[in-house]
Design an enzyme around this catalytic site. Structure first.
Site, PDB file in Angstrom:
ATOM      1  N   CYS A  61       0.869  -1.173   0.000  1.00  0.00           N
ATOM      2  CA  CYS A  61       0.000   0.000   0.000  1.00  0.00           C
ATOM      3  C   CYS A  61       0.910   1.227   0.000  1.00  0.00           C
ATOM      4  CB  CYS A  61      -0.953  -0.027   1.201  1.00  0.00           C
ATOM      5  SG  CYS A  61      -0.118  -0.092   2.798  1.00  0.00           S
ATOM      6  N   MET A  62       0.482   2.317   0.620  1.00  0.00           N
ATOM      7  CA  MET A  62       1.278   3.551   0.579  1.00  0.00           C
ATOM      8  C   MET A  62       2.592   3.429   1.352  1.00  0.00           C
ATOM      9  SD  MET A  62       0.021   6.151  -1.170  1.00  0.00           S
ATOM     10  CE  MET A  62       0.341   7.735  -0.393  1.00  0.00           C
TER      11      MET A  62
END
Length: 459
Positions: free
Chosen positions: A26-27
């Site tokens: 993810c981020m």
């Protein structure tokens, strides 16, 4: 130790390549679906340079890297190969709970496309600020060009979701995009707009063979319908492929898969997804209608914990559905307050610490939180200072209750960063700014009071 050596050590410490079923990111986190979680050596992984933290959560093993996670992921894939496309059978891990499956799906689908929607959201927010300040005219060509750059991602969001979901559900990405194209076809969207504006001759359904109804909905910017449609497509594709003779597979497997998948999306899954999305939005709306402040108090309190456990992605579909259905959302301002509260607590730890190396790491984490990336602060700092985490949670809850009381809302998705403030320019701007100040100050002061001078990781 270089990055590649650290990556090699991560692979070794999670049990080796043979223990990795799937890896994605993810981020800020590398996320592993492992065959045997007992083979993981979390303690040694946390000691690796560049690793901010590690945890086993919701049947995922997560390694927190921070903003450089994409670079680490690419280097890891060069060692592992593309685990998303792996077709080799793996040992069963056991049945996951519905919550775990949901969180895996949401984080997996939204994680890769967050940079696109965050970048577009930031442009949209800055544009809204420029218009509100009358720097540019809302009817100018300049605004039209910038708006199409910012809004294109959200309007065609089903395509992004389809490709991302196809990787998670292990099906053909282009067939998934084709199903999204059916939902986004202009004739269907125009029929939905005619129905919404009560134009003469508007219909609520288009009939296939005068027997099968295709309900008229505008799926632009929708979230839930396309994700579930791609999930169904993955099963349809496997079933069609299993019954199709080898000599016919090349032509007729994609043909039948697309026809059945698109029909399922248009007739069943899409309409159900729309109503499910409306139901979720109505539930949140109902919570606000009972008591906006109480809703803010609850959402603000659970937000830091949700980020910590990886469950924060569950709010994103609701927020995006709110933008699609109502044109505004009140959840994302609360996410903003939580981020600012986390930043405030981390700045307090930075101020209290006397260790030079720790101050450097803490300051970097605090600035990242201020810019909307909270994982370095949570995993690198606040998990070591429980009282600081409690302070951040209290501040998030109070600030969220405050802005909810005054009805602070957003009219477009934007990353919950200090730079997103221009998006609030308008009648709610003063309350949004006040909420940010509250979140930062309360968390900073509470952390200072609770943790005390020269904090240790035992606090």
């Amino acid at each position: 130790m270089g990055t590649q050596e650290a990556i090699n050590n991560i692979i070794r410490l999670v049990g080796g390549q043979g223990n990795i079923n799937k890896v994605w990111h993810c981020m800020t986190r590398l996320r592993f679906d492992l065959i045997d979680d007992n083979k993981v050596d979390q303690t040694e992984i946390k000691k690796l340079p560049g690793v901010l933290g590690a945890q086993l959560q919701s049947d995922q093993f997560q390694v927190i890297i921070g903003p450089k996670v994409n670079s680490w992921y690419e280097q890891m894939l060069s060692v592992l190969g593309d685990k998303d496309d792996a077709t080799a059978a793996v040992a069963p891990k056991g049945r996951k709970s519905l919550v775990s499956l949901f969180m895996d799906t949401v984080s997996g689908v939204f994680g890769p496309i967050v940079p696109a929607i965050a970048g577009a959201g930031m442009i949209k927010g800055l544009l809204a600020g420029l218009i509100a300040l009358k720097v540019v005219s809302a009817k100018s060509d300049t605004v039209m060009v910038i708006d199409l750059i910012a809004s294109g991602v959200f309007y065609f969001l089903p395509f992004f979701l389809a490709v991302s979901a196809a990787k998670i559900f292990k099906t053909n990405e282009y067939l998934a995009a084709a199903v999204a194209a059916c939902l986004m076809y202009p004739s269907l969207i125009e029929a939905a707009k005619a129905l919404a504006t009560h134009q003469e001759g508007a219909v609520s359904a288009i009939w296939l063979l005068d027997v099968i109804p295709v309900s008229v909905f505008n799926y632009a910017s929708s979230v839930i319908p396309v994700i579930f449609s791609v999930l169904a497509l993955s099963y349809i594709h496997r079933w069609v492929d299993s019954i199709m003779p080898d000599v016919l597979k090349t032509v007729f497997t994609p043909t039948l898969t697309l026809f059945l998948g698109a029909l399922a999306a248009l007739v069943v899954i899409g309409p159900i997804g729309i109503w499910l999305g409306k139901g979720l939005a109505l539930f949140i709306e109902g919570l606000f209608s009972v008591s906006a402040s109480f809703a803010g108090l609850v959402v603000g309190a659970i937000r830091p914990v949700a980020i910590l456990t990886g469950m924060h992605h569950a709010m994103t579909p609701i927020a995006l559905q709110n933008f699609s259905d109502r044109g505004y959302d009140m959840l994302m301002p609360m996410m903003f307050m939580a981020n600012m509260a986390i930043a405030g607590a981390t700045f307090a730890i930075w101020r209290l610490s006397n260790d030079r190396q720790e101050r450097t790491v803490t300051l970097s984490a605090a600035i990242s939180a201020l810019l909307g990336i909270t994982e370095p602060a949570l995993f690198g700092v606040l998990t070591r200072y429980k009282k600081a985490f409690i302070a951040a949670t209290i501040a998030s809850s109070l600030a969220s209750a405050f802005i909810a009381f005054f009805g602070v809302r957003l009219y477009g998705y934007i990353l919950s960063s200090i730079f997103s403030l221009p998006a609030y320019i308008g009648p709610y701007f003063i309350f949004a700014v006040s909420g940010v100040v509250m979140a930062l100050v309360i968390s900073f002061v509470l952390t200072t009071m609770l943790v005390g001078k020269e904090p240790s990781s035992e606090n």
